[in-house]
Write a protein that holds these residues in place. Structure first.
Motif, PDB file in Angstrom:
ATOM      1  N   TYR A 123       0.809  -1.218   0.000  1.00 20.41           N
ATOM      2  CA  TYR A 123       0.000   0.000   0.000  1.00 20.41           C
ATOM      3  C   TYR A 123       0.845   1.272   0.000  1.00 20.41           C
ATOM      4  N   SER A 124       0.272   2.303  -0.602  1.00 22.85           N
ATOM      5  CA  SER A 124       0.718   3.671  -0.390  1.00 22.85           C
ATOM      6  C   SER A 124      -0.483   4.584  -0.601  1.00 22.85           C
ATOM      7  N   PHE A 125      -0.282   5.855  -0.303  1.00 21.76           N
ATOM      8  CA  PHE A 125      -1.375   6.826  -0.401  1.00 21.76           C
ATOM      9  C   PHE A 125      -0.915   8.059  -1.151  1.00 21.76           C
ATOM     10  N   MET A 126      -1.889   8.749  -1.735  1.00 25.35           N
ATOM     11  CA  MET A 126      -1.592  10.060  -2.310  1.00 25.35           C
ATOM     12  C   MET A 126      -1.985  11.125  -1.297  1.00 25.35           C
ATOM     13  N   PHE A 127      -1.221  12.174  -1.321  1.00 24.76           N
ATOM     14  CA  PHE A 127      -1.504  13.338  -0.488  1.00 24.76           C
ATOM     15  C   PHE A 127      -2.392  14.272  -1.291  1.00 24.76           C
ATOM     16  N   GLY A 128      -3.403  14.836  -0.667  1.00 25.51           N
ATOM     17  CA  GLY A 128      -4.372  15.671  -1.389  1.00 25.51           C
ATOM     18  C   GLY A 128      -4.037  17.148  -1.322  1.00 25.51           C
ATOM     19  N   GLY A 129      -4.180  17.816  -2.476  1.00 27.34           N
ATOM     20  CA  GLY A 129      -4.001  19.265  -2.516  1.00 27.34           C
ATOM     21  C   GLY A 129      -5.335  19.976  -2.429  1.00 27.34           C
ATOM     22  N   THR A 130      -5.332  21.154  -1.790  1.00 31.28           N
ATOM     23  CA  THR A 130      -6.531  22.011  -1.752  1.00 31.28           C
ATOM     24  C   THR A 130      -6.090  23.438  -2.105  1.00 31.28           C
ATOM     25  N   ASN A 131      -7.063  24.349  -2.092  1.00 32.84           N
ATOM     26  CA  ASN A 131      -6.724  25.758  -2.363  1.00 32.84           C
ATOM     27  C   ASN A 131      -5.876  26.371  -1.251  1.00 32.84           C
ATOM     28  N   ASP A 132      -5.829  25.710  -0.084  1.00 33.41           N
ATOM     29  CA  ASP A 132      -5.142  26.370   1.042  1.00 33.41           C
ATOM     30  C   ASP A 132      -4.240  25.452   1.883  1.00 33.41           C
ATOM     31  N   ASN A 133      -3.646  24.425   1.286  1.00 33.93           N
ATOM     32  CA  ASN A 133      -2.763  23.576   2.109  1.00 33.93           C
ATOM     33  C   ASN A 133      -1.339  23.450   1.547  1.00 33.93           C
ATOM     34  N   LEU A 134      -0.874  24.477   0.849  1.00 34.12           N
ATOM     35  CA  LEU A 134       0.468  24.424   0.261  1.00 34.12           C
ATOM     36  C   LEU A 134       1.540  24.168   1.323  1.00 34.12           C
ATOM     37  N   ASP A 135       1.371  24.766   2.505  1.00 35.73           N
ATOM     38  CA  ASP A 135       2.353  24.554   3.591  1.00 35.73           C
ATOM     39  C   ASP A 135       2.482  23.073   3.930  1.00 35.73           C
ATOM     40  N   GLU A 136       1.352  22.359   3.953  1.00 34.97           N
ATOM     41  CA  GLU A 136       1.375  20.917   4.254  1.00 34.97           C
ATOM     42  C   GLU A 136       2.022  20.134   3.110  1.00 34.97           C
ATOM     43  N   ILE A 137       1.705  20.527   1.875  1.00 34.84           N
ATOM     44  CA  ILE A 137       2.294  19.853   0.705  1.00 34.84           C
ATOM     45  C   ILE A 137       3.816  19.921   0.774  1.00 34.84           C
ATOM     46  N   LEU A 138       4.334  21.078   1.188  1.00 36.59           N
ATOM     47  CA  LEU A 138       5.795  21.265   1.249  1.00 36.59           C
ATOM     48  C   LEU A 138       6.448  20.396   2.327  1.00 36.59           C
ATOM     49  N   LYS A 139       5.659  19.913   3.283  1.00 36.55           N
ATOM     50  CA  LYS A 139       6.212  19.044   4.353  1.00 36.55           C
ATOM     51  C   LYS A 139       6.273  17.575   3.949  1.00 36.55           C
ATOM     52  N   VAL A 140       5.633  17.203   2.842  1.00 37.08           N
ATOM     53  CA  VAL A 140       5.534  15.787   2.458  1.00 37.08           C
ATOM     54  C   VAL A 140       6.915  15.230   2.088  1.00 37.08           C
ATOM     55  N   ASP A 141       7.234  14.077   2.655  1.00 36.48           N
ATOM     56  CA  ASP A 141       8.476  13.377   2.328  1.00 36.48           C
ATOM     57  C   ASP A 141       8.279  12.672   0.981  1.00 36.48           C
ATOM     58  N   GLU A 142       8.942  13.165  -0.034  1.00 32.11           N
ATOM     59  CA  GLU A 142       8.720  12.673  -1.397  1.00 32.11           C
ATOM     60  C   GLU A 142       9.187  11.236  -1.605  1.00 32.11           C
ATOM     61  N   THR A 143      10.008  10.727  -0.685  1.00 30.74           N
ATOM     62  CA  THR A 143      10.471   9.334  -0.820  1.00 30.74           C
ATOM     63  C   THR A 143       9.514   8.355  -0.139  1.00 30.74           C
ATOM     64  N   ALA A 144       8.527   8.881   0.591  1.00 26.77           N
ATOM     65  CA  ALA A 144       7.669   8.007   1.402  1.00 26.77           C
ATOM     66  C   ALA A 144       6.217   7.979   0.952  1.00 26.77           C
ATOM     67  N   VAL A 145       5.858   8.811  -0.014  1.00 24.78           N
ATOM     68  CA  VAL A 145       4.464   8.945  -0.446  1.00 24.78           C
ATOM     69  C   VAL A 145       4.406   8.771  -1.967  1.00 24.78           C
ATOM     70  N   ALA A 146       3.333   8.141  -2.451  1.00 24.87           N
ATOM     71  CA  ALA A 146       3.234   7.849  -3.884  1.00 24.87           C
ATOM     72  C   ALA A 146       3.235   9.110  -4.737  1.00 24.87           C
ATOM     73  N   GLY A 147       2.508  10.142  -4.296  1.00 25.68           N
ATOM     74  CA  GLY A 147       2.425  11.348  -5.107  1.00 25.68           C
ATOM     75  C   GLY A 147       1.381  12.297  -4.561  1.00 25.68           C
ATOM     76  N   LEU A 148       1.049  13.278  -5.373  1.00 26.29           N
ATOM     77  CA  LEU A 148       0.101  14.314  -4.993  1.00 26.29           C
ATOM     78  C   LEU A 148      -1.119  14.195  -5.892  1.00 26.29           C
ATOM     79  N   LYS A 149      -2.323  14.307  -5.298  1.00 24.90           N
ATOM     80  CA  LYS A 149      -3.558  14.201  -6.083  1.00 24.90           C
ATOM     81  C   LYS A 149      -4.287  15.542  -6.037  1.00 24.90           C
ATOM     82  N   LEU A 150      -4.644  16.030  -7.216  1.00 26.71           N
ATOM     83  CA  LEU A 150      -5.426  17.266  -7.309  1.00 26.71           C
ATOM     84  C   LEU A 150      -6.710  16.998  -8.074  1.00 26.71           C
TER      85      LEU A 150
END
Length: 448
Positions: A123-150
């Motif tokens: 298993y892995s998960f995608m991290f979700g983007g919104t209009n107001d969570n850029l700060d959280e997106i920047l914290k995502v460990d790119e080696t540990a998460v499948a990707g970003l979903k918009l």
């Protein structure tokens, strides 16, 4: 402690565009050796004869909705991952539009903890983007998460990203694969209003692909691609549904070098708008199943490599929810258990080769998401393996459907091919419609 060893004899191994007869030695979690013939020299080797069967790498589904947390009356990670294993899908990437949404690091980690306890598949998960969570997106460990979903259309909750400035910032600020759902909301709203004015709430289901039209899809996809080209972002367009969109993609570059890629889902390859009459809202998806001509063009683009990946967009709802009138019936349906058998049916019909199925469902998701040591039958890779009997027909019936929602758009279909064995990380976890009640699922890792 001695590593457990399994020797698979007489397999028709499908890997990297070829089918060859050979043996596979598994040691612990990994494929130790592949050869024409391997002899079981010691007594501690378990031998499985795969005579007459094709052995495929476990399929990887890059887009599923397993509904946990918050929507577990429809499905959960435990039930749907078991259905995936029975369908030859050994790894999945799950979407962020759960309740609560996976739009903070805290919520992402909570999902990983659930999967660690209950998932039957990797298993892995995608991290979700919104209009107001850029700060959280920047914290995502790119080696540990499948990707970003918009969601650039058709989102649940507040996940519609419709602020152009925010969108450009997100595209500029991550190296992760950005996977997008592309349908233009303004076009859909205009079409929906015209149909509500004409029919009221009970719009005929056949109007679904007219409301969620080719224009809505193409407008959104082409804008996302334009933005990716402008910013240099790594873009993956989910579930193409129209022939027109296929012309936005290229087959002139090897997949590993592509910055813009595309996926097609089982339902858009199998159904057309002619099936609404019989299947009704059971085949109501977003984006909509469209015309026969669209379906043919999707096949053409899949086979000539403009489309890179086949996935399911597995998204269960209860039968009670699906039986509502058009405006209240949710979009989506369950598919992980039947995706590979459905594609193998297309092989029997002469539409696609087994080698191409493996490329699009196993190799390419691994390349695209840079999944570590999976997606191939290779020495040193995890032993995620699926045995397929191409001549063992079975019919999809209520009693053999494993989804928590209890139904399938394929109910009543007879498939010629059967998944007989599934190995996960070197362990036999499923054999002939039975689970062996051993936990061997792992979190996917990424070679970035």
């Amino acid at each position: 402690m001695k590593l457990k060893r399994t020797l698979i004899k007489n397999a028709k191994i499908v890997n990297e565009g070829t089918i060859f007869n050979g043996d596979i030695l598994i040691e612990g979690e990994f494929i130790k050796r592949i050869a024409k013939s391997i002899s079981a020299k010691s007594a501690d080797v378990r031998v499985i004869d795969a005579e007459g069967q094709h052995v495929l790498p476990g399929a990887m589904d890059d887009q599923v909705h397993f509904r946990e947390p918050g929507l577990t009356h429809k499905a959960n990670i435990e039930t749907e991952s078991k259905a995936a294993i029975a369908g030859g899908i050994t790894s999945f990437i799950e979407m962020p539009n759960t309740n609560p949404q996976t739009t903070t690091i805290e919520k992402l980690n909570e999902k990983f903890k659930i999967a660690e306890k209950t998932s039957s598949a990797n298993y892995s998960f995608m991290f979700g983007g919104t209009n107001d969570n850029l700060d959280e997106i920047l914290k995502v460990d790119e080696t540990a998460v499948a990707g970003l979903k918009l969601f650039l259309g058709s989102s649940t909750g507040n996940m519609l990203v419709d602020d152009p400035k925010v969108l450009e910032k997100i595209f500029k600020s991550t190296n992760m694969v950005i996977s997008v759902h592309c349908e233009d909301e303004a076009t859909i709203k205009k079409n929906m209003k015209a149909h509500l004015d004409k029919y009221g709430e009970d719009i005929p289901i056949e109007k679904h692909p007219i409301i969620r039209s080719e224009e809505a899809c193409y407008l959104s996809s082409s804008q996302a691609i334009e933005l990716a080209k402008k910013t240099g972002a790594r873009l993956h367009v989910f579930h193409l549904s129209t022939g027109k969109e296929t012309n936005l993609f290229t087959n002139k570059i090897p997949l590993k070098d592509k910055k813009i890629t595309a996926e097609v889902c089982i339902h858009h390859l199998w159904f057309s708008d002619e099936d609404y009459k019989k299947k009704g809202t059971l085949i109501k998806w977003n984006p909509a199943v469209k015309t026969k001509n669209d379906r043919e063009q999707l096949w053409e683009a899949l086979l000539d490599d403009r489309i890179d990946v086949i996935a399911t967009d597995h998204a269960p709802h209860t039968m009670e929810e699906k039986k509502n009138v058009y405006t209240k019936a949710p979009s989506g349906g369950p598919l992980v258990q039947h995706a590979l058998p459905a594609m193998l049916e297309m092989f029997h019909k002469g539409k696609i080769s087994i080698e191409k199925i493996v490329e699009k469902m196993c190799h390419n998701p691994a390349i695209l998401f840079q999944v570590e040591r999976r997606g191939y039958i290779k020495e040193g890779y995890y032993a995620d393996l699926v045995f397929v009997d191409l001549n063992s027909p079975w019919t999809v019936k209520k009693e053999n459907i494993l989804y928590k929602c209890g139904w399938s758009p394929f109910e009543g279909s007879t498939f010629k091919s059967r998944i007989t064995h599934t190995f996960l990380n070197g362990t036999l976890v499923y054999r002939n419609f039975k689970f062996l009640n051993v936990k061997s699922a792992k979190r996917l890792t990424f070679n970035r």
